[in-house]
Design a protein around this motif. Structure first.
Motif, mmCIF file in Angstrom:
data_model
loop_
_atom_site.group_PDB
_atom_site.id
_atom_site.type_symbol
_atom_site.label_atom_id
_atom_site.label_comp_id
_atom_site.label_asym_id
_atom_site.label_seq_id
_atom_site.Cartn_x
_atom_site.Cartn_y
_atom_site.Cartn_z
ATOM 1 N N GLY A 376 42.191 45.794 124.813
ATOM 2 C CA GLY A 376 41.752 44.402 124.839
ATOM 3 C C GLY A 376 42.504 43.553 123.831
ATOM 4 O O GLY A 376 42.908 42.423 124.136
ATOM 5 N N GLY A 377 42.701 44.088 122.623
ATOM 6 C CA GLY A 377 43.433 43.341 121.600
ATOM 7 C C GLY A 377 44.858 43.042 122.008
ATOM 8 O O GLY A 377 45.365 41.933 121.815
ATOM 9 N N ALA A 378 45.516 44.033 122.610
ATOM 10 C CA ALA A 378 46.910 43.861 123.010
ATOM 11 C C ALA A 378 47.064 42.929 124.199
ATOM 12 O O ALA A 378 48.166 42.442 124.474
ATOM 13 C CB ALA A 378 47.528 45.224 123.331
ATOM 14 N N ASN A 379 45.972 42.670 124.922
ATOM 15 C CA ASN A 379 46.026 41.743 126.049
ATOM 16 C C ASN A 379 45.837 40.287 125.629
ATOM 17 O O ASN A 379 45.899 39.390 126.468
ATOM 18 C CB ASN A 379 44.953 42.104 127.089
ATOM 19 C CG ASN A 379 45.430 43.187 128.040
ATOM 20 O OD1 ASN A 379 46.428 43.842 127.790
ATOM 21 N ND2 ASN A 379 44.713 43.381 129.123
ATOM 22 N N HIS A 380 45.601 40.047 124.351
ATOM 23 C CA HIS A 380 45.473 38.673 123.875
ATOM 24 C C HIS A 380 46.796 37.934 124.091
ATOM 25 O O HIS A 380 47.879 38.518 124.000
ATOM 26 C CB HIS A 380 45.110 38.670 122.388
ATOM 27 C CG HIS A 380 44.700 37.336 121.864
ATOM 28 N ND1 HIS A 380 45.610 36.341 121.566
ATOM 29 C CD2 HIS A 380 43.472 36.823 121.573
ATOM 30 C CE1 HIS A 380 44.971 35.282 121.119
ATOM 31 N NE2 HIS A 380 43.674 35.539 121.111
ATOM 32 N N ALA A 381 46.691 36.639 124.352
ATOM 33 C CA ALA A 381 47.884 35.848 124.677
ATOM 34 C C ALA A 381 48.937 35.899 123.569
ATOM 35 O O ALA A 381 50.139 35.810 123.851
ATOM 36 C CB ALA A 381 47.491 34.395 124.943
ATOM 37 N N LEU A 382 48.513 36.058 122.306
ATOM 38 C CA LEU A 382 49.463 36.051 121.201
ATOM 39 C C LEU A 382 50.056 37.423 120.908
ATOM 40 O O LEU A 382 50.953 37.540 120.070
ATOM 41 C CB LEU A 382 48.792 35.504 119.941
ATOM 42 C CG LEU A 382 48.399 34.023 120.012
ATOM 43 C CD1 LEU A 382 47.666 33.600 118.747
ATOM 44 C CD2 LEU A 382 49.622 33.141 120.238
#
Length: 415
Positions: A376-382
């Motif tokens: 989930g963290g790695a899917n953040h836009a940034l």
């Protein structure tokens, strides 16, 4: 896990805060399942984090905060993520937002907010899903606004919200940031996810709310256009002001992602000597050659990720000190370093997860939670690798950037 010398660059105060985070790791691990089941951080943990000073990392010293360096913030968040990803995510978001608010708001507004007795914690959303906003005398009237992914919203006192949606961003290439007390915002309890369940990244809604003009900041390219000489004169916290967008990239996600990967490898190395491999003669995973290879490779990926993060910080710090404009490649490299580091960390977790056997899919297995949280963290836009790598490839080909942060940074770039 070695920190590659980063801790040596921290002040004594920052090292103590890092130790405070380390001391919390066992407690955070104990609360792991409860955090996911409750879908927010229990209040008793919030109090422990507050008492450790970890909600004031990004708060200016003049308001009783620690005003730590970006490097220290990432290291401290990474340490918390070894204990729990949702906690680290919320703490990094609140601190990044407190820091960002201090950069973009006027001193009178900051004084009015931080003079309150309660500990100030900002959540934020940097683009609205829907925004019907009218400029009126003395401020802005929000007829309707909807924002997604307000991480830490249940633990925040204020929100920093962009009053522009995607269409508004495309038309203006800048943000219209409003400071709003959480008492004026409706939290929509819609954060039902497979990942970072305890981050309370709920949707936020406002209807028929007036915001005084002093609490709204227009972030346009014009603010720093032609600012090469100005950059050299900025002092103290003000020297960060022109770089607010790229600082958002550094303080949103990557610290937690790095710590989750460290925690996964640490857990695997600790348990592998006592675990066999089903349907084989191996009584210890740690004695198997291909697993030794995978552990070594996973460790190198995590350490390489840390090196890329350090390079991005040093790149920013060097330009802040010199006041010299970035080349387009240098600026894009910061964003790409972060996205690539996230990819390396998720690769490392994928590797140890694949070697952990069927038991790893149980909710009670710490690796299961780490695996879901880091995805989930790695899917953040940034931190999305494809976006960052596309940006770098475009720059190397001599094409214009596609990333809004790089586009809006034009005044900081040399021809």
């Amino acid at each position: 896990m070695g920190n590659l010398g980063a801790v040596n660059k921290l002040t004594a105060e920052e090292q103590q805060l890092l130790q405070n985070a380390t001391d919390l790791v066992p407690v955070l691990r104990e609360f792991g399942r409860k955090i996911d089941e409750d879908r927010h951080i229990p209040e008793e943990l919030i109090q422990k984090i507050s008492q450790a000073g970890l909600f004031k990392l990004g708060t200016p010293k003049k308001y009783g905060g620690h005003e730590v360096s970006i490097r220290a913030l990432i290291e401290i968040i990474s340490e918390l993520a070894r204990g729990n990803g949702s906690v680290a995510w919320v703490v990094q978001i609140i601190n990044g937002n407190n820091f960002n608010a201090s950069l973009c708001l006027g001193s009178e507004v900051l004084d009015s907010i931080f003079k309150q007795e309660e500990e100030i914690r900002f959540c934020s959303v940097l683009q609205a899903r829907q925004a019907i906003v009218r400029k009126t005398e003395g401020g802005y009237f929000i007829e309707h606004g909807l924002w997604g992914f307000g991480s830490g919203s249940k633990h925040a006192t204020h929100a920093l919200l962009n009053l522009r949606d995607s269409k508004g961003m495309q038309e203006n290439q800048g943000m219209l940031l409003a400071v709003v007390p959480m008492s004026q915002i409706k939290i929509i309890d819609d954060w039902y996810t497979m990942s970072l369940k305890g981050s309370a990244s709920n949707s936020l809604e406002m209807n028929n709310v007036f915001i005084e003009e002093q609490y709204v900041v227009v972030q346009e390219q014009e603010v720093i256009k032609g600012s090469s000489s100005m950059l050299r004169t900025l002092q103290g916290i003000d020297r960060y002001r022109p770089y607010a967008n790229i600082i958002s990239s550094l303080t949103t996600g990557i610290g937690a992602i790095l710590g989750l990967a460290r925690g996964a490898l640490e857990y695997f190395v600790d348990t592998a000597p006592r675990k066999g491999i089903t349907l084989t003669i191996h009584r210890s995973q740690a004695e198997v050659g291909h697993i030794q290879y995978k552990v070594g490779l996973a460790a190198m990926k995590i350490e390489s990720a840390h090196l890329h993060i350090n390079r991005s910080i040093e790149n920013l710090e060097n330009h802040m000190k010199s006041g010299e404009p970035f080349s387009k490649k240098e600026f894009a490299q910061i964003q790409t370093d972060i996205a690539y580091a996230a990819m390396l960390c998720t690769d490392a977790v994928d590797m140890v997860m694949a070697e952990s056997g069927g038991s790893a899919i149980a909710d009670s297995n710490p690796l299961s939670q780490i695996y879901r949280d880091i995805r989930g963290g790695a899917n953040h836009a940034l931190t999305t690798a494809s976006t960052g790598l596309e940006l770098y490839g475009r720059i190397l080909f001599g094409l214009p950037p596609q990333h809004v942060f790089t586009i809006s940074a034009a005044p900081l770039l040399r021809d």
